[in-house]
Structure formats: C-alpha cells, structure tokens
Scaffold this active site. Sequence first.
Site, PDB file in Angstrom:
ATOM      1  N   ASP A  32      56.513  49.035  48.464  1.00  0.00           N
ATOM      2  CA  ASP A  32      56.098  48.704  47.097  1.00  0.00           C
ATOM      3  C   ASP A  32      56.818  49.640  46.127  1.00  0.00           C
ATOM      4  OD1 ASP A  32      53.377  47.161  45.801  1.00  0.00           O
ATOM      5  OD2 ASP A  32      54.369  48.682  44.572  1.00  0.00           O
ATOM      6  N   ILE A  33      57.265  49.075  45.027  1.00  0.00           N
ATOM      7  CA  ILE A  33      58.057  49.856  44.064  1.00  0.00           C
ATOM      8  C   ILE A  33      57.192  50.886  43.322  1.00  0.00           C
ATOM      9  CG2 ILE A  33      57.846  48.356  42.013  1.00  0.00           C
ATOM     10  CD1 ILE A  33      60.967  48.506  41.866  1.00  0.00           C
ATOM     11  N   ASN A  88      45.459  40.363  46.990  1.00  0.00           N
ATOM     12  CA  ASN A  88      44.915  39.952  45.698  1.00  0.00           C
ATOM     13  C   ASN A  88      45.255  38.477  45.477  1.00  0.00           C
ATOM     14  OD1 ASN A  88      44.080  42.621  45.170  1.00  0.00           O
ATOM     15  ND2 ASN A  88      46.128  43.155  44.462  1.00  0.00           N
ATOM     16  N   GLY A  94      43.133  39.958  40.588  1.00  0.00           N
ATOM     17  CA  GLY A  94      44.063  41.041  40.270  1.00  0.00           C
ATOM     18  C   GLY A  94      45.496  40.799  40.721  1.00  0.00           C
ATOM     19  N   GLN A  95      45.816  39.543  41.106  1.00  0.00           N
ATOM     20  CA  GLN A  95      47.189  39.255  41.546  1.00  0.00           C
ATOM     21  C   GLN A  95      48.122  39.252  40.341  1.00  0.00           C
ATOM     22  OE1 GLN A  95      47.598  35.513  43.648  1.00  0.00           O
ATOM     23  NE2 GLN A  95      49.664  36.018  44.380  1.00  0.00           N
ATOM     24  N   HIS A 101      51.259  38.025  49.205  1.00  0.00           N
ATOM     25  CA  HIS A 101      51.708  39.271  49.862  1.00  0.00           C
ATOM     26  C   HIS A 101      50.495  40.058  50.304  1.00  0.00           C
ATOM     27  CE1 HIS A 101      51.416  39.864  45.511  1.00  0.00           C
ATOM     28  NE2 HIS A 101      50.969  41.076  45.778  1.00  0.00           N
ATOM     29  N   HIS A 103      49.269  43.889  50.890  1.00  0.00           N
ATOM     30  CA  HIS A 103      49.515  45.310  50.697  1.00  0.00           C
ATOM     31  C   HIS A 103      49.066  46.031  51.967  1.00  0.00           C
ATOM     32  CE1 HIS A 103      49.951  45.231  46.189  1.00  0.00           C
ATOM     33  NE2 HIS A 103      49.249  44.121  46.344  1.00  0.00           N
TER      34      HIS A 103
END
Length: 115
Positions: A32-33, A88, A94-95, A101, A103
């Site tokens: 994740d960035i 999410n 909260g997507q 995806h 997490h």
Amino acid sequence: MSDESCIFCRIARGEIPCRKVYEDEAVIAFHDIHPAAPVHLLLVPKRHVESLQTVESGDGELLGKMLLLAPHLAREHGADDGFRITINNGPGGGQEVFHLHMHLLGGPRPWKRGL
Ligand code: AMP
Ligand code: ZN
C-alpha cells in the site's frame, strides 16, 4: 469506473508502477502506498471486480485464492504473530478505490488507526 481509468486495473496491467510482492494469472499483491501498519499489502484480483457488493457465486474460487494467499504473504513479510484482513465495501464501508482489494496488515504495533 471503467477498466481503462481504474487505478488497480492499470497497476495489474503494468501501466502504473507498484511495489509488487506477488503475481499470478488472477491476482496481484503490492505494498500500500500509504501504509497503516509496518506490513500493509493489498491483494487485488486482476479482473475488475468492484467490491463484495457485486461479486457473484462464480467468484468464490478467486476470493478463496486471495484468502489462502494471505498467510503466505504475511509470513514472507515478517508478520509472524498474526495479521488482519480488511475489505472495505462501498462508500458506506469506507472504500476509496472501487476495485475489490484485501488489506493485509501486520507487524509490530501500534498501527495507525483508520482502516
Ligand atoms: P480503500 O479505502 O479500501 O479503498 O483503500 C484503498 C487503498 O489503496 C488505500 O490504503 C491507499 O493508500 C491505496 N492506494 C491507492 N493508490 C495506490 C497505489 N497507486 N499504489 C498502492 N496503493 C494505493
Ligand atoms: Zn479495476
């Protein structure tokens, strides 16, 4: 969101760089960035699937594959004592990126709040 402009579709096609940790014909995983934990990976189907709100019964194999991959990636990245999977779904969940995806969060605490 079309596949052309979807950021995770573009990452899956190699059009946008990522810190890739895994790839097969159906799934790609990368860091994740904006990590919320010492280990924060995203497990992403290569096919554009919006969220769990739109999956179909035929997606069971894909979803199972992603879940089964998680403990392997967690161990490889040093999350030996456990990890969290968060998905999410939809704005209410909260997507923010509307390509399904998972997490994968792990590593020494404390973690940032918010996921
Ligand atoms: P969500 O709120 O579940 O949709 O989370 C989207 C996640 O994608 C966030 O944690 C972002 O930091 C992450 N993200 C967005 N763009 C990228 C990118 N180009 N490479 C890696 N992670 C990204
Ligand atoms: Zn997509």
